[in-house]
Structures are given as C-alpha cells and as structure tokens.
Scaffold this motif. Structure first.
Motif, PDB file in Angstrom:
ATOM      1  N   LYS A   1       5.537   5.983  -2.355  1.00  0.00           N
ATOM      2  CA  LYS A   1       4.116   6.336  -2.278  1.00  0.00           C
ATOM      3  C   LYS A   1       3.261   5.202  -2.836  1.00  0.00           C
ATOM      4  N   ALA A   2       3.698   4.648  -3.994  1.00  0.00           N
ATOM      5  CA  ALA A   2       2.953   3.536  -4.596  1.00  0.00           C
ATOM      6  C   ALA A   2       2.972   2.322  -3.671  1.00  0.00           C
ATOM      7  N   GLY A   3       4.139   2.042  -3.054  1.00  0.00           N
ATOM      8  CA  GLY A   3       4.237   0.918  -2.108  1.00  0.00           C
ATOM      9  C   GLY A   3       3.325   1.092  -0.922  1.00  0.00           C
ATOM     10  N   ILE A   4       3.301   2.312  -0.393  1.00  0.00           N
ATOM     11  CA  ILE A   4       2.434   2.588   0.756  1.00  0.00           C
ATOM     12  C   ILE A   4       0.975   2.441   0.349  1.00  0.00           C
TER      13      ILE A   4
ATOM     14  N   GLN B   1      -4.008  -0.642   0.468  1.00  0.00           N
ATOM     15  CA  GLN B   1      -5.068  -1.390  -0.216  1.00  0.00           C
ATOM     16  C   GLN B   1      -5.089  -2.843   0.257  1.00  0.00           C
ATOM     17  N   ALA B   2      -3.900  -3.431   0.419  1.00  0.00           N
ATOM     18  CA  ALA B   2      -3.832  -4.813   0.900  1.00  0.00           C
ATOM     19  C   ALA B   2      -4.398  -4.909   2.310  1.00  0.00           C
ATOM     20  N   ALA B   3      -4.068  -3.913   3.155  1.00  0.00           N
ATOM     21  CA  ALA B   3      -4.585  -3.911   4.527  1.00  0.00           C
ATOM     22  C   ALA B   3      -6.102  -3.756   4.534  1.00  0.00           C
TER      23      ALA B   3
END
Length: 186
Positions: A63-66, A71-73
């Motif tokens: 979930k944190a990775g997604i 956020q990066a996207a």
C-alpha cells in the motif's frame, strides 16, 4: 472465522470422500482422528496467527509503495504540466520574435530597395551628364577640327592665289619689307 470454517469443511469433505471410496460408496466421514481435522485446524490457526502479521506487513508495504508511486506519478504529471506550460510560453515568445524579425527584415528590404532605386536613378543621371559632356566635347573637337581644316584650306587657297598674283619682283619686295618689319620689332 469464515476462512477457517471453509477449510475445515473442505478437509472433512475430502476425508469423507476418501472413506466412501474405500467402502465403495459416497458419504461424509465424521471421525476426527481419521480425517486429521485437528491437525488441519492447528495448521490453519498457526498460519492465521503468524501469517496475519506477515500478510499485514506485506499489504502495508505494498500500500505504501503504491501510494509512493501515485505521488511520484502526480509529481511527474505536475512537472510535465509545468514544462508544457513553459514550452508553450517559449513557443509564443519565439513566434513573437520570429514575427518581429520578419517585420524588421521586410522593413530593411524595403529600405534597401528604395536605396538601390535612388542609387540607380543617380547613376542614370550621372551617365546622362557624362554622355552630354562627352557629346559636347566631341562636338567642340569636331568644330575645332573643322576650323583647322577650313583655316588650312583658306591658307592653301590664299597661298596659291598669292603665288599666281605676285611676281618674283613683288615677292622680293614683300620679303624685304617683312624682314624690315621683323627687324624693327626685335
């Protein structure tokens, strides 16, 4: 508890099916020791107890990775939008600069055209003046040549008339008088 219950029922059904095959029919085996329901229940309980934390950690990390990727996207999308806006602004400025350069070039071309035309007119006037001067000079030279020819012919005519009219004696008197005159002037 639904998951555990469904595992237990599945295990019981499998055990019953194995027993029914052995006896030659279909049935449900409810013998707890024969079907290993206790072992299955312990195994499912241990997996649930220890796997819950592991599964929770994996899901939390995922979930944190997604969330990080989202956020990066979003950040990339904002940067791309800003870059697009900046590029559009630069394009607008470049188009305005190109328009200004084209206008300046057209003005310079018009000035150069007018300058060339003015210089051409000036050159034509100079050529006309030089031609007129050359014509005047040639005319004067021709007139001077004609005068010289007329004078030369007149002198020849006078000389030939003098020779015919003046005899030897008169010629001697004329020469003597000319010498006297020349001597008195000197």
């Amino acid at each position: 508890m639904n998951i555990i219950g469904s595992y237990l029922l599945t295990a019981a059904a499998e055990a019953g099916a194995a027993h029914a095959e052995a006896e030659g029919g279909f049935g449900l085996n409810l013998d707890i020791f024969e079907t290993n329901i206790i072992n299955l229940a312990i195994l499912v309980g241990v997996l649930f107890y220890f796997g819950k934390g592991l599964l929770t950690n994996i899901l939390t990390e995922r979930k944190a990775g997604i969330a990080t990727e989202i956020q990066a996207a979003e950040k990339s999308a904002k940067e791309a939008a800003a870059a697009l806006s900046e590029a559009q602004q630069k394009l607008t400025q470049a188009q305005a600069e190109a328009q200004r350069i084209r206008k300046t070039a057209e003005e310079n071309a018009q000035l150069a055209k007018e300058s060339i035309l003015a210089q051409a007119l000036k050159d034509v006037e100079q050529m006309k003046q030089m031609a007129a001067n050359d014509l005047t000079t040639e005319t004067e030279r021709a007139i001077a040549d004609l005068r010289q020819q007329v004078v030369a012919k007149a002198l020849q005519k006078v000389e030939s008339q003098l020779r015919q009219q003046v005899d030897g004696n008169a010629e001697q008197k004329l020469l003597d008088r000319s010498i006297t005159l020349l001597g008195s002037e000197a």
